[in-house]
Design a protein around this motif. Structure first.
Motif, short mmCIF file in Angstrom:
data_model
loop_
_atom_site.label_atom_id
_atom_site.label_comp_id
_atom_site.label_asym_id
_atom_site.label_seq_id
_atom_site.Cartn_x
_atom_site.Cartn_y
_atom_site.Cartn_z
N PRO A 3 0.83 -1.21 0.00
CA PRO A 3 0.00 0.00 0.00
C PRO A 3 0.87 1.26 0.00
N ILE A 4 0.34 2.29 -0.61
CA ILE A 4 1.05 3.57 -0.67
C ILE A 4 0.83 4.32 0.63
N ASP A 5 1.89 4.88 1.15
CA ASP A 5 1.81 5.72 2.33
C ASP A 5 1.50 7.14 1.87
N PRO A 6 0.27 7.64 2.10
CA PRO A 6 -0.08 8.97 1.59
C PRO A 6 0.70 10.11 2.25
N CYS A 7 1.36 9.83 3.35
CA CYS A 7 2.16 10.87 4.02
C CYS A 7 3.59 10.93 3.49
N ASN A 8 3.96 9.98 2.64
CA ASN A 8 5.29 9.95 2.06
C ASN A 8 5.19 10.46 0.62
N ALA A 9 5.58 11.69 0.41
CA ALA A 9 5.45 12.33 -0.90
C ALA A 9 6.22 11.57 -1.97
N ASP A 10 7.28 10.87 -1.59
CA ASP A 10 8.05 10.12 -2.59
C ASP A 10 7.25 8.94 -3.16
N GLU A 11 6.32 8.38 -2.37
CA GLU A 11 5.53 7.24 -2.81
C GLU A 11 4.27 7.66 -3.56
N LEU A 12 3.84 8.89 -3.40
CA LEU A 12 2.57 9.35 -3.94
C LEU A 12 2.76 9.99 -5.30
N ASP A 13 2.15 9.41 -6.33
CA ASP A 13 2.22 9.95 -7.68
C ASP A 13 1.11 10.97 -7.84
N LEU A 14 1.44 12.24 -7.77
CA LEU A 14 0.43 13.29 -7.85
C LEU A 14 0.04 13.64 -9.28
N SER A 15 0.61 12.95 -10.26
CA SER A 15 0.23 13.23 -11.64
C SER A 15 -1.20 12.77 -11.93
N ASP A 16 -1.73 11.88 -11.11
CA ASP A 16 -3.09 11.37 -11.29
C ASP A 16 -4.10 12.03 -10.36
N VAL A 17 -3.76 13.19 -9.83
CA VAL A 17 -4.62 13.81 -8.82
C VAL A 17 -6.01 14.12 -9.38
N LEU A 19 -7.69 12.42 -11.71
CA LEU A 19 -8.41 11.16 -11.77
C LEU A 19 -8.83 10.72 -10.36
N ALA A 20 -7.91 10.82 -9.43
CA ALA A 20 -8.22 10.43 -8.05
C ALA A 20 -9.32 11.31 -7.48
N ARG A 21 -9.24 12.61 -7.71
CA ARG A 21 -10.25 13.53 -7.18
C ARG A 21 -11.62 13.19 -7.73
N ALA A 22 -11.71 12.97 -9.04
CA ALA A 22 -12.99 12.65 -9.66
C ALA A 22 -13.57 11.35 -9.09
N GLU A 25 -14.68 11.85 -5.40
CA GLU A 25 -15.93 12.61 -5.29
C GLU A 25 -17.14 11.68 -5.39
N HIS A 26 -17.01 10.59 -6.14
CA HIS A 26 -18.13 9.67 -6.32
C HIS A 26 -18.32 8.72 -5.15
N ILE A 27 -17.27 8.44 -4.40
CA ILE A 27 -17.39 7.38 -3.38
C ILE A 27 -17.26 7.86 -1.95
N THR A 28 -16.83 9.09 -1.72
CA THR A 28 -16.51 9.46 -0.33
C THR A 28 -17.48 10.43 0.32
N ASN A 29 -18.62 10.70 -0.27
CA ASN A 29 -19.54 11.53 0.49
C ASN A 29 -20.09 10.71 1.65
N LYS A 30 -20.57 11.37 2.68
CA LYS A 30 -20.91 10.66 3.92
C LYS A 30 -21.95 9.57 3.72
N TRP A 31 -22.94 9.79 2.88
CA TRP A 31 -23.97 8.78 2.74
C TRP A 31 -23.47 7.58 1.95
N SER A 32 -22.66 7.80 0.93
CA SER A 32 -22.15 6.67 0.15
C SER A 32 -21.34 5.72 1.02
N VAL A 33 -20.47 6.26 1.82
CA VAL A 33 -19.65 5.42 2.71
C VAL A 33 -20.55 4.62 3.64
N LEU A 34 -21.54 5.26 4.24
CA LEU A 34 -22.41 4.56 5.19
C LEU A 34 -23.31 3.55 4.49
#
Length: 132
Positions: A3-17, A19-22, A25-34
């Motif tokens: 797994p990627i450690d999100p606190c380690n900037a060397d491991e995190l590829d921000l070129s896909d930010v 794609l990740a954001r989009a 947005e679809h899966i992390t609103n409070k009702w979707s998670v619950l």
């Protein structure tokens, strides 16, 4: 793959930010998670979801379920009963979120009181500051 450690900037590829954001947005609103957490162990009918998700409105649940179905995370099955019933089931793609959502849920339960205290402390400090 480890797994990627999100606190380690060397491991995190921000070129896909974007794609990740989009995707997030679809899966992390409070009702979707619950909703996905409730559906993970077994399918549920709409009214059962309403009962189990204290505080959700009919419209919010219907909208969230439509989004989850559109994103391939749940399936909807009409049950030919009187009145007609609708049952929602988590898909394999939705199940792939089980571990991170369980971890997030456990974190929220464990650290919720700490967050509330931090909010209270912040608000108290703001009340003591003179208005500029």
């Amino acid at each position: 793959m480890d797994p990627i450690d999100p606190c380690n900037a060397d491991e995190l590829d921000l070129s896909d930010v974007q794609l990740a954001r989009a995707t997030l947005e679809h899966i992390t609103n409070k009702w979707s998670v619950l909703i996905l957490t409730v559906l993970c162990p077994q399918p549920a009918r709409f009214n059962e979801l309403m009962r189990r998700l204290d505080g959700i409105t009919h419209k919010a649940l219907a909208d969230a379920l439509k989004r989850l179905e559109r994103n391939g995370l749940v399936t909807r099955r009409v049950i030919p009963t009187t009145p007609i019933g609708v049952e929602y089931t988590i898909t394999p793609l939705g199940h792939s979120l089980r571990e991170p959502f369980q971890t997030l849920y456990a974190w929220a339960v464990t650290h919720g009181p700490t967050l509330q205290q931090a909010q209270h402390d912040f608000d108290a400090r703001r009340e003591l500051q003179p208005v500029a």
